[in-house]
Design a protein around this motif. Sequence first.
Motif, PDB file in Angstrom:
ATOM      1  N   UNK A  87      12.355  -5.080 -15.779  1.00  0.00           N
ATOM      2  CA  UNK A  87      12.749  -4.992 -14.369  1.00  0.00           C
ATOM      3  C   UNK A  87      13.184  -3.589 -13.960  1.00  0.00           C
ATOM      4  N   UNK A  88      13.783  -2.859 -14.878  1.00  0.00           N
ATOM      5  CA  UNK A  88      14.225  -1.497 -14.560  1.00  0.00           C
ATOM      6  C   UNK A  88      13.070  -0.509 -14.420  1.00  0.00           C
ATOM      7  N   UNK A  89      11.854  -0.941 -14.710  1.00  0.00           N
ATOM      8  CA  UNK A  89      10.678  -0.094 -14.452  1.00  0.00           C
ATOM      9  C   UNK A  89      10.221  -0.186 -13.001  1.00  0.00           C
ATOM     10  N   UNK A  90      10.818  -1.075 -12.247  1.00  0.00           N
ATOM     11  CA  UNK A  90      10.457  -1.225 -10.840  1.00  0.00           C
ATOM     12  C   UNK A  90      10.711   0.063 -10.081  1.00  0.00           C
ATOM     13  N   UNK A  91       9.671   0.572  -9.429  1.00  0.00           N
ATOM     14  CA  UNK A  91       9.760   1.841  -8.709  1.00  0.00           C
ATOM     15  C   UNK A  91       8.423   2.118  -8.024  1.00  0.00           C
ATOM     16  N   UNK A  92       8.431   3.138  -7.191  1.00  0.00           N
ATOM     17  CA  UNK A  92       7.171   3.698  -6.707  1.00  0.00           C
ATOM     18  C   UNK A  92       6.756   4.779  -7.699  1.00  0.00           C
ATOM     19  N   UNK A  93       5.538   4.697  -8.175  1.00  0.00           N
ATOM     20  CA  UNK A  93       5.029   5.633  -9.171  1.00  0.00           C
ATOM     21  C   UNK A  93       4.101   6.637  -8.478  1.00  0.00           C
ATOM     22  N   UNK A  94       4.335   7.909  -8.804  1.00  0.00           N
ATOM     23  CA  UNK A  94       3.593   8.996  -8.181  1.00  0.00           C
ATOM     24  C   UNK A  94       2.849   9.812  -9.239  1.00  0.00           C
ATOM     25  N   UNK A  95       1.677  10.224  -8.875  1.00  0.00           N
ATOM     26  CA  UNK A  95       0.887  11.135  -9.688  1.00  0.00           C
ATOM     27  C   UNK A  95       1.120  12.562  -9.188  1.00  0.00           C
ATOM     28  N   UNK A  96       1.178  13.502 -10.134  1.00  0.00           N
ATOM     29  CA  UNK A  96       1.426  14.909  -9.800  1.00  0.00           C
ATOM     30  C   UNK A  96       0.501  15.791 -10.613  1.00  0.00           C
ATOM     31  N   UNK A  97      -0.075  16.785  -9.971  1.00  0.00           N
ATOM     32  CA  UNK A  97      -0.920  17.768 -10.650  1.00  0.00           C
ATOM     33  C   UNK A  97      -0.252  19.131 -10.546  1.00  0.00           C
ATOM     34  N   UNK A  98      -0.116  19.791 -11.689  1.00  0.00           N
ATOM     35  CA  UNK A  98       0.567  21.081 -11.719  1.00  0.00           C
ATOM     36  C   UNK A  98      -0.207  22.076 -12.558  1.00  0.00           C
ATOM     37  N   UNK A  99      -0.691  23.211 -12.070  1.00  0.00           N
ATOM     38  CA  UNK A  99      -0.707  23.533 -10.629  1.00  0.00           C
ATOM     39  C   UNK A  99      -1.697  22.641  -9.891  1.00  0.00           C
ATOM     40  N   UNK A 100      -1.599  22.519  -8.617  1.00  0.00           N
ATOM     41  CA  UNK A 100      -0.828  23.292  -7.645  1.00  0.00           C
ATOM     42  C   UNK A 100       0.391  22.544  -7.099  1.00  0.00           C
ATOM     43  N   UNK A 101       0.958  21.663  -7.903  1.00  0.00           N
ATOM     44  CA  UNK A 101       2.068  20.829  -7.480  1.00  0.00           C
ATOM     45  C   UNK A 101       1.660  19.916  -6.334  1.00  0.00           C
ATOM     46  N   UNK A 102       0.555  19.215  -6.536  1.00  0.00           N
ATOM     47  CA  UNK A 102       0.070  18.237  -5.570  1.00  0.00           C
ATOM     48  C   UNK A 102       0.560  16.848  -5.946  1.00  0.00           C
ATOM     49  N   UNK A 103       0.761  16.022  -4.910  1.00  0.00           N
ATOM     50  CA  UNK A 103       1.298  14.676  -5.129  1.00  0.00           C
ATOM     51  C   UNK A 103       0.399  13.636  -4.478  1.00  0.00           C
ATOM     52  N   UNK A 104       0.346  12.477  -5.101  1.00  0.00           N
ATOM     53  CA  UNK A 104      -0.304  11.346  -4.497  1.00  0.00           C
ATOM     54  C   UNK A 104       0.640  10.611  -3.565  1.00  0.00           C
ATOM     55  N   UNK A 105       0.142   9.535  -2.985  1.00  0.00           N
ATOM     56  CA  UNK A 105       0.920   8.796  -2.001  1.00  0.00           C
ATOM     57  C   UNK A 105       1.867   7.777  -2.649  1.00  0.00           C
ATOM     58  N   UNK A 106       1.663   7.500  -3.909  1.00  0.00           N
ATOM     59  CA  UNK A 106       2.513   6.564  -4.623  1.00  0.00           C
ATOM     60  C   UNK A 106       1.940   5.159  -4.654  1.00  0.00           C
ATOM     61  N   UNK A 107       2.292   4.431  -5.694  1.00  0.00           N
ATOM     62  CA  UNK A 107       1.892   3.030  -5.822  1.00  0.00           C
ATOM     63  C   UNK A 107       3.103   2.240  -6.315  1.00  0.00           C
ATOM     64  N   UNK A 108       3.333   1.103  -5.703  1.00  0.00           N
ATOM     65  CA  UNK A 108       4.522   0.316  -6.003  1.00  0.00           C
ATOM     66  C   UNK A 108       4.312  -0.538  -7.247  1.00  0.00           C
ATOM     67  N   UNK A 109       5.278  -0.477  -8.147  1.00  0.00           N
ATOM     68  CA  UNK A 109       5.310  -1.348  -9.320  1.00  0.00           C
ATOM     69  C   UNK A 109       6.591  -2.170  -9.239  1.00  0.00           C
ATOM     70  N   UNK A 110       6.438  -3.478  -9.285  1.00  0.00           N
ATOM     71  CA  UNK A 110       7.581  -4.380  -9.233  1.00  0.00           C
ATOM     72  C   UNK A 110       7.522  -5.309 -10.431  1.00  0.00           C
ATOM     73  N   UNK A 111       8.602  -5.318 -11.200  1.00  0.00           N
ATOM     74  CA  UNK A 111       8.681  -6.157 -12.395  1.00  0.00           C
ATOM     75  C   UNK A 111       9.776  -7.199 -12.169  1.00  0.00           C
ATOM     76  N   UNK A 112       9.386  -8.446 -12.188  1.00  0.00           N
ATOM     77  CA  UNK A 112      10.344  -9.526 -11.966  1.00  0.00           C
ATOM     78  C   UNK A 112      10.900 -10.030 -13.290  1.00  0.00           C
ATOM     79  N   UNK A 113      12.139 -10.472 -13.236  1.00  0.00           N
ATOM     80  CA  UNK A 113      12.790 -10.949 -14.473  1.00  0.00           C
ATOM     81  C   UNK A 113      12.544 -12.427 -14.694  1.00  0.00           C
TER      82      UNK A 113
END
Length: 113
Positions: A87-113
């Motif tokens: 459950x503590x893994x629940x979060x929005x997960x983002x991809x990042x490329x470095x360089x150039x420090x680009x970010x994705x829009x995020x994807x939601x991960x929800x873990x139920x107990x």
Amino acid sequence: QVQLVESGGGLVQAGGTLRLSCVASRRIFSLSEMRWYRQAPGKQRERVAQISTGGTTNYADSVKGRFTISRDNTKNTVYLQMNSLKPEDTAVYYCNALPPNAWGQGTQVTVSS
């Protein structure tokens, strides 16, 4: 224009698995270290895993042994295989490329107990 597009998030029960994908623009992928971050409500964004252009990986202590990052240079894609989810893994997960420090829009991960 640099683009990162994540997919693969969803709702899963504790102990389950998910695989996140992030497709990057070809012109940046081969030169970039790729990272996955996550941000839970009310918490700071934290780095979860990273993979160098040569394939060297590093993980946050909280996910070691459960998550695996990999990259497919032929598909300009980085993956995050998540096993034994908690459950503590629940979060929005983002991809990042470095360089150039680009970010994705995020994807939601929800873990139920």
